[in-house]
Design a protein around this motif. Structure first.
Motif, PDB file in Angstrom:
ATOM      1  N   GLN A 197       0.849  -1.188   0.000  1.00  0.00           N
ATOM      2  CA  GLN A 197       0.000   0.000   0.000  1.00  0.00           C
ATOM      3  C   GLN A 197       0.888   1.243   0.000  1.00  0.00           C
ATOM      4  N   LEU A 198       0.521   2.206  -0.847  1.00  0.00           N
ATOM      5  CA  LEU A 198       1.210   3.494  -0.896  1.00  0.00           C
ATOM      6  C   LEU A 198       0.156   4.594  -0.926  1.00  0.00           C
ATOM      7  N   SER A 199       0.521   5.765  -0.402  1.00  0.00           N
ATOM      8  CA  SER A 199      -0.456   6.841  -0.232  1.00  0.00           C
ATOM      9  C   SER A 199       0.073   8.168  -0.759  1.00  0.00           C
ATOM     10  N   ALA A 200      -0.860   9.098  -0.907  1.00  0.00           N
ATOM     11  CA  ALA A 200      -0.531  10.481  -1.260  1.00  0.00           C
ATOM     12  C   ALA A 200      -1.538  11.394  -0.575  1.00  0.00           C
ATOM     13  N   THR A 201      -1.140  12.620  -0.316  1.00  0.00           N
ATOM     14  CA  THR A 201      -2.042  13.602   0.288  1.00  0.00           C
ATOM     15  C   THR A 201      -1.996  14.909  -0.504  1.00  0.00           C
ATOM     16  N   ASN A 202      -3.022  15.702  -0.355  1.00  0.00           N
ATOM     17  CA  ASN A 202      -3.002  17.082  -0.833  1.00  0.00           C
ATOM     18  C   ASN A 202      -3.822  17.941   0.112  1.00  0.00           C
ATOM     19  N   THR A 203      -3.606  19.244   0.037  1.00  0.00           N
ATOM     20  CA  THR A 203      -4.260  20.182   0.962  1.00  0.00           C
ATOM     21  C   THR A 203      -4.667  21.435   0.209  1.00  0.00           C
ATOM     22  N   PHE A 204      -5.845  21.932   0.527  1.00  0.00           N
ATOM     23  CA  PHE A 204      -6.283  23.233   0.018  1.00  0.00           C
ATOM     24  C   PHE A 204      -7.190  23.858   1.073  1.00  0.00           C
ATOM     25  N   SER A 205      -7.450  25.146   0.923  1.00  0.00           N
ATOM     26  CA  SER A 205      -8.306  25.842   1.891  1.00  0.00           C
ATOM     27  C   SER A 205      -9.518  26.425   1.189  1.00  0.00           C
ATOM     28  N   VAL A 206     -10.589  26.559   1.963  1.00  0.00           N
ATOM     29  CA  VAL A 206     -11.827  27.152   1.458  1.00  0.00           C
ATOM     30  C   VAL A 206     -12.212  28.298   2.390  1.00  0.00           C
ATOM     31  N   SER A 207     -12.232  29.496   1.843  1.00  0.00           N
ATOM     32  CA  SER A 207     -12.669  30.674   2.606  1.00  0.00           C
ATOM     33  C   SER A 207     -14.161  30.898   2.355  1.00  0.00           C
ATOM     34  N   VAL A 208     -14.903  31.064   3.428  1.00  0.00           N
ATOM     35  CA  VAL A 208     -16.352  31.257   3.328  1.00  0.00           C
ATOM     36  C   VAL A 208     -16.664  32.699   3.691  1.00  0.00           C
ATOM     37  N   LEU A 209     -17.312  33.384   2.750  1.00  0.00           N
ATOM     38  CA  LEU A 209     -17.682  34.770   2.991  1.00  0.00           C
ATOM     39  C   LEU A 209     -18.929  34.847   3.874  1.00  0.00           C
ATOM     40  N   ALA A 210     -19.001  35.905   4.639  1.00  0.00           N
ATOM     41  CA  ALA A 210     -20.148  36.084   5.531  1.00  0.00           C
ATOM     42  C   ALA A 210     -21.412  36.332   4.714  1.00  0.00           C
ATOM     43  N   VAL A 211     -22.496  35.813   5.221  1.00  0.00           N
ATOM     44  CA  VAL A 211     -23.806  36.043   4.601  1.00  0.00           C
ATOM     45  C   VAL A 211     -24.522  37.108   5.425  1.00  0.00           C
ATOM     46  N   HIS A 212     -24.841  38.195   4.776  1.00  0.00           N
ATOM     47  CA  HIS A 212     -25.526  39.293   5.490  1.00  0.00           C
ATOM     48  C   HIS A 212     -26.990  39.273   5.110  1.00  0.00           C
ATOM     49  N   THR A 213     -27.820  38.991   6.088  1.00  0.00           N
ATOM     50  CA  THR A 213     -29.270  38.981   5.862  1.00  0.00           C
ATOM     51  C   THR A 213     -29.798  40.387   6.015  1.00  0.00           C
ATOM     52  N   PRO A 214     -30.496  40.899   4.995  1.00  0.00           N
ATOM     53  CA  PRO A 214     -31.027  42.264   5.106  1.00  0.00           C
ATOM     54  C   PRO A 214     -31.918  42.422   6.325  1.00  0.00           C
ATOM     55  N   ALA A 215     -31.761  43.552   6.989  1.00  0.00           N
ATOM     56  CA  ALA A 215     -32.609  43.825   8.163  1.00  0.00           C
ATOM     57  C   ALA A 215     -34.042  44.094   7.728  1.00  0.00           C
ATOM     58  N   CYS A 216     -34.978  43.670   8.563  1.00  0.00           N
ATOM     59  CA  CYS A 216     -36.385  43.892   8.262  1.00  0.00           C
ATOM     60  C   CYS A 216     -36.828  45.210   8.897  1.00  0.00           C
ATOM     61  N   HIS A 217     -37.499  46.015   8.128  1.00  0.00           N
ATOM     62  CA  HIS A 217     -38.012  47.279   8.640  1.00  0.00           C
ATOM     63  C   HIS A 217     -39.525  47.222   8.613  1.00  0.00           C
ATOM     64  N   TRP A 218     -40.087  47.375   9.756  1.00  0.00           N
ATOM     65  CA  TRP A 218     -41.546  47.319   9.884  1.00  0.00           C
ATOM     66  C   TRP A 218     -42.092  48.744   9.877  1.00  0.00           C
TER      67      TRP A 218
END
Length: 218
Positions: A197-218
């Motif tokens: 058995q032989l193996s290999a690895t790899n690595t990467f990153s995932v940046s997640v942007l913030a989700v801004h929910t619009p404010a509700c105005h009553w």
């Protein structure tokens, strides 16, 4: 007067017996298989070589023999594992020509090579967005080796399937986050003379942007 010619009969060349050999696939085998010939003056000898896979009786064409009887062969990935019969014929140039033959076997060992994972770029996605990354490895071994995949480092809900496809649903986040993905692929080659058995690895990153929910105005 009478002229007497001392005509010496032609003697055939002699090929010494050769023992069996073992070589790893993709390694070069060199066998000195030079014939001798007692005739004087010395005769030039012609060499021919036939190599047959004894398991399938398929002629192999990538083994060579030179004018000195030196055999050179580098078995390909497709030729291991296997057992091959080498038959050499050395022929002199007399009239009629005479020949000698010898035969020996070569066993080609299977050698396992490590799988290769593709390099993956770092990614940026929005929150709540599913992520699908093709992370399928390649493996040069033949017969093909089964491959198994594991995520060594990843967010808790990330998965990788048997084809190396990574799936993840990015969270709904109020501030940017970055996640590291490290995957491992391992082959299995029970015929290999080196590592099973032989193996290999790899690595990467995932940046997640913030989700801004619009404010509700009553």
């Amino acid at each position: 007067s009478t002229i007497y010619l001392d005509l010496q009969p032609n003697t055939p060349p002699v090929l010494a017996a050769q023992g069996s050999r073992t070589v790893n696939e993709l390694a070069t085998l060199i066998v000195t298989n030079t014939a001798t010939d007692a005739d004087l003056p010395a005769q030039t000898l012609n060499y021919t070589l036939a190599v047959t896979n004894t398991s399938s009786d398929v002629q192999q064409t990538n083994a060579l023999i030179d004018g000195n009887g030196v055999i050179t062969w580098t078995p390909t990935e497709l030729q291991g594992p296997g057992t091959y019969t080498f038959t050499t014929v050395a022929t002199d140039f007399a009239t009629p020509p005479l020949s000698a033959t010898n035969t020996f076997t070569v066993t080609v060992n299977e050698v396992n090579t490590a799988p290769v994972l593709p390099p993956l770029p770092n990614l940026t996605i929005n929150g709540r967005v599913p992520l699908l990354v093709s992370n399928t490895a390649t493996d040069a071994d033949w017969p093909p080796n089964p491959l198994s995949y594991t995520l060594l480092v990843a967010p808790p809900n990330a998965t990788i399937n048997s084809n190396g496809i990574i799936y993840w649903v990015a969270p709904d986040t109020l501030s940017p986050i970055t996640n590291t993905f490290t995957s491992l692929v391992t082959d299995t080659n029970p015929w290999a003379v080196n590592a099973k058995q032989l193996s290999a690895t790899n690595t990467f990153s995932v940046s997640v942007l913030a989700v801004h929910t619009p404010a509700c105005h009553w």
